[in-house]
Design a protein around this motif. Structure first.
Motif, mmCIF file in Angstrom:
data_model
loop_
_atom_site.group_PDB
_atom_site.id
_atom_site.type_symbol
_atom_site.label_atom_id
_atom_site.label_comp_id
_atom_site.label_asym_id
_atom_site.label_seq_id
_atom_site.Cartn_x
_atom_site.Cartn_y
_atom_site.Cartn_z
ATOM 1 N N UNK A 180 -0.781 9.016 -20.022
ATOM 2 C CA UNK A 180 -1.498 7.703 -20.004
ATOM 3 C C UNK A 180 -2.407 7.717 -18.671
ATOM 4 N N UNK A 181 -3.452 6.763 -18.800
ATOM 5 C CA UNK A 181 -4.484 6.694 -17.738
ATOM 6 C C UNK A 181 -4.165 5.223 -17.116
ATOM 7 N N UNK A 182 -3.892 5.437 -15.875
ATOM 8 C CA UNK A 182 -3.385 4.442 -14.759
ATOM 9 C C UNK A 182 -4.434 4.145 -13.831
ATOM 10 N N UNK A 183 -5.006 2.764 -13.646
ATOM 11 C CA UNK A 183 -5.840 2.456 -12.553
ATOM 12 C C UNK A 183 -4.991 1.485 -11.672
ATOM 13 N N UNK A 184 -4.849 1.777 -10.286
ATOM 14 C CA UNK A 184 -4.297 0.923 -9.473
ATOM 15 C C UNK A 184 -5.285 0.394 -8.541
ATOM 16 N N UNK A 185 -5.304 -0.805 -8.398
ATOM 17 C CA UNK A 185 -6.519 -1.772 -7.621
ATOM 18 C C UNK A 185 -5.561 -2.397 -6.527
ATOM 19 N N UNK A 186 -5.895 -1.814 -5.333
ATOM 20 C CA UNK A 186 -5.091 -2.607 -4.058
ATOM 21 C C UNK A 186 -5.995 -3.407 -3.873
ATOM 22 N N UNK A 187 -5.396 -4.548 -2.681
ATOM 23 C CA UNK A 187 -6.258 -5.653 -2.309
ATOM 24 C C UNK A 187 -6.978 -6.563 -3.273
ATOM 25 N N UNK A 246 0.751 -1.246 -0.051
ATOM 26 C CA UNK A 246 -0.016 0.131 -0.015
ATOM 27 C C UNK A 246 0.860 1.170 0.030
ATOM 28 N N UNK A 247 1.956 1.238 0.748
ATOM 29 C CA UNK A 247 2.786 2.317 0.874
ATOM 30 C C UNK A 247 3.674 2.571 -0.471
ATOM 31 N N UNK A 248 3.868 1.329 -1.141
ATOM 32 C CA UNK A 248 4.314 1.457 -2.601
ATOM 33 C C UNK A 248 3.334 2.119 -3.527
ATOM 34 N N UNK A 249 2.187 1.788 -3.503
ATOM 35 C CA UNK A 249 1.056 2.308 -4.245
ATOM 36 C C UNK A 249 1.065 3.616 -4.176
ATOM 37 N N UNK A 250 0.964 4.357 -2.971
ATOM 38 C CA UNK A 250 1.042 5.802 -2.785
ATOM 39 C C UNK A 250 2.219 6.659 -3.219
ATOM 40 N N UNK A 251 3.504 5.940 -3.102
ATOM 41 C CA UNK A 251 4.636 6.350 -3.761
ATOM 42 C C UNK A 251 4.362 6.465 -5.312
ATOM 43 N N UNK A 290 -8.045 2.542 -6.363
ATOM 44 C CA UNK A 290 -9.202 1.771 -5.761
ATOM 45 C C UNK A 290 -8.679 1.080 -4.472
ATOM 46 N N UNK A 291 -9.008 1.283 -3.483
ATOM 47 C CA UNK A 291 -8.628 0.487 -2.292
ATOM 48 C C UNK A 291 -10.035 -0.765 -1.724
ATOM 49 N N UNK A 292 -11.188 -0.469 -2.597
ATOM 50 C CA UNK A 292 -12.257 -1.553 -2.162
ATOM 51 C C UNK A 292 -12.733 -2.235 -3.320
ATOM 52 N N UNK A 293 -12.098 -3.120 -3.938
ATOM 53 C CA UNK A 293 -12.202 -3.846 -5.098
ATOM 54 C C UNK A 293 -13.374 -4.787 -5.086
ATOM 55 N N UNK A 294 -13.897 -4.789 -3.918
ATOM 56 C CA UNK A 294 -14.952 -5.960 -3.716
ATOM 57 C C UNK A 294 -16.112 -5.726 -4.234
ATOM 58 N N UNK A 295 -16.218 -5.047 -5.547
ATOM 59 C CA UNK A 295 -17.572 -4.660 -6.156
ATOM 60 C C UNK A 295 -17.881 -5.492 -7.545
ATOM 61 N N UNK A 298 -1.843 -7.204 -5.051
ATOM 62 C CA UNK A 298 -2.391 -7.977 -3.852
ATOM 63 C C UNK A 298 -1.471 -9.118 -3.314
ATOM 64 N N UNK A 299 -2.147 -9.733 -2.296
ATOM 65 C CA UNK A 299 -1.361 -10.773 -1.536
ATOM 66 C C UNK A 299 -1.070 -12.172 -2.425
ATOM 67 N N UNK A 300 -0.532 -13.092 -1.991
ATOM 68 C CA UNK A 300 -0.170 -14.124 -2.916
ATOM 69 C C UNK A 300 -1.466 -14.973 -3.029
#
Length: 364
Positions: free
Chosen positions: A141-148, A75-80, A94-99, A180-182
């Motif tokens: 460019x348009x960049x979408x970062x999806x965390x978790x 998450x820290x790396x995403x913010x960097x 996007x930090x809540x991808x359960x959609x 995401x995690x493994x």
């Protein structure tokens, strides 16, 4: 330990967030578990990941993947990355991808500032996004970062594949980073997601910190918090922190925070082994391990009790039948031979122990 410190602290213990800040003359919390780019430590693994992702974005490669264990700093790396992309790309985080797929595309449009009719279908939303991307083709460019991303439903991940079709003859219009995690890797191995997996052109894994990196990590965070040498961790403590944390930054933060609290309680400006032991004992991870060990031992106590009795009985039998002096002189071997001879001559007689000596001559 912590409660007693709070009760004995004369000043407001919550004024600065930690009771040790005044004692160590720090102006910030050095080991907070909240992701904060200001405290970011650029380890070799982080530098490699950032360079690789930037290359993927600049080359308009489309789908990218960043995986790592819990607490490794994703998450820290995403913010960097978001901070670095501010002037060179249009980004969505996007930090809540359960959609659902439709909700996810709608969220992307909202963050990009693209309006869409309330009754739009999923196809309508994709068309709106495609038009926006075509207008952006020759600019940023348009960049979408999806965390978790490991929490995303299978159907939503499949809908993401549809977004990879937004492209020109030359390059992808949308740059998508799944973080995401493994478990995300396991999910992508499912047969129904093989098409999405094939579209991932850049894949990175965020590794654990080495011992030397843990030392640099601790020093960096202390320095950002205002340390000018007034507080330090001993080299042995740093090695043990690496061992106890496994090189996971979040665990380092938890241990470091409690170790500073223990050092404050003892009035020491150097974090030593006793402070580390006190810190580790406060961790819920350590408590869980102890509780698990206790439950396992109690569950198997009867087995170990009978096992000990069996060992003791075997030892007694060995002492009864085995005589070192006889073994050294060869008499024990002779007695065994005599026993076999007697057994063949007198099958109805049972001879034990030292009775062999009385029948030695008879056997001969």
């Amino acid at each position: 330990m912590v409660l007693s410190l709070l009760e004995s602290h004369e000043k407001d213990p919550y004024r600065y967030g930690r009771i040790y800040l005044d004692f160590f003359n720090l102006n910030g919390i050095p080991f907070s578990i909240t992701p904060d780019p200001e405290f970011f430590f650029l380890a070799d693994a982080h530098r490699y990941v950032i360079e690789k992702i930037h290359y993927g974005i600049q080359s308009r490669m489309g789908f990218m993947l960043l995986s790592g264990e819990v607490g490794t700093g994703k998450t820290t790396l995403c913010r960097i990355l978001l901070d670095q992309l501010q002037k060179s790309a249009r980004s969505v985080y996007l930090i809540n991808p359960s959609l659902s797929g439709k909700e996810l595309i709608a969220s992307i449009l909202d963050d990009l500032g693209v309006s869409w009719p309330v009754r739009s279908t999923k196809k309508d939303l994709i068309d709106h996004l495609n038009r926006f991307l075509l207008n952006q083709e020759h600019s940023q460019p348009v960049v979408i970062i999806i965390d978790d991303a490991q929490t995303m439903p299978i159907a939503t991940l499949e809908d993401l594949r549809l977004l990879s079709n937004l492209e020109t003859d030359k390059h992808k219009l949308l740059q998508m980073l799944l973080v995401g995690q493994p478990e995300l890797l396991v999910k992508l191995d499912r047969p129904e997601l093989r098409q999405l997996k094939q579209r991932i052109t850049v894949s990175c894994f965020l590794n654990f910190l080495s011992v030397e990196e843990v030392r640099g990590y601790i020093e960096r965070r202390l320095f950002i918090a205002g340390n000018q040498g007034q507080v330090r961790f001993s080299p042995k403590v740093i090695r043990l922190i690496h061992k106890r944390s496994g090189g996971i930054p979040r665990m380092i933060n938890k241990i470091g925070d409690m170790a500073l609290t223990a050092a404050y309680a003892s009035g020491s400006y150097i974090v030593e082994i006793p402070h580390l032991r006190a810190a580790v004992s406060e961790l819920i991870e350590s408590q869980s391990v102890r509780n698990t060990d206790d439950r396992w031992f109690k569950k198997n106590l009867r087995f170990w009790w009978w096992f000990a009795i069996g060992i003791a009985l075997c030892a007694l039998m060995a002492l009864k039948w085995y005589h070192p002096a006889e073994a050294r002189s060869g008499q024990l071997i002779q007695k065994i031979e005599v026993a076999y001879q007697l057994a063949s001559l007198y099958p109805n007689i049972t001879i034990v122990g030292r009775d062999l000596e009385n029948h030695h001559e008879l056997a001969q």
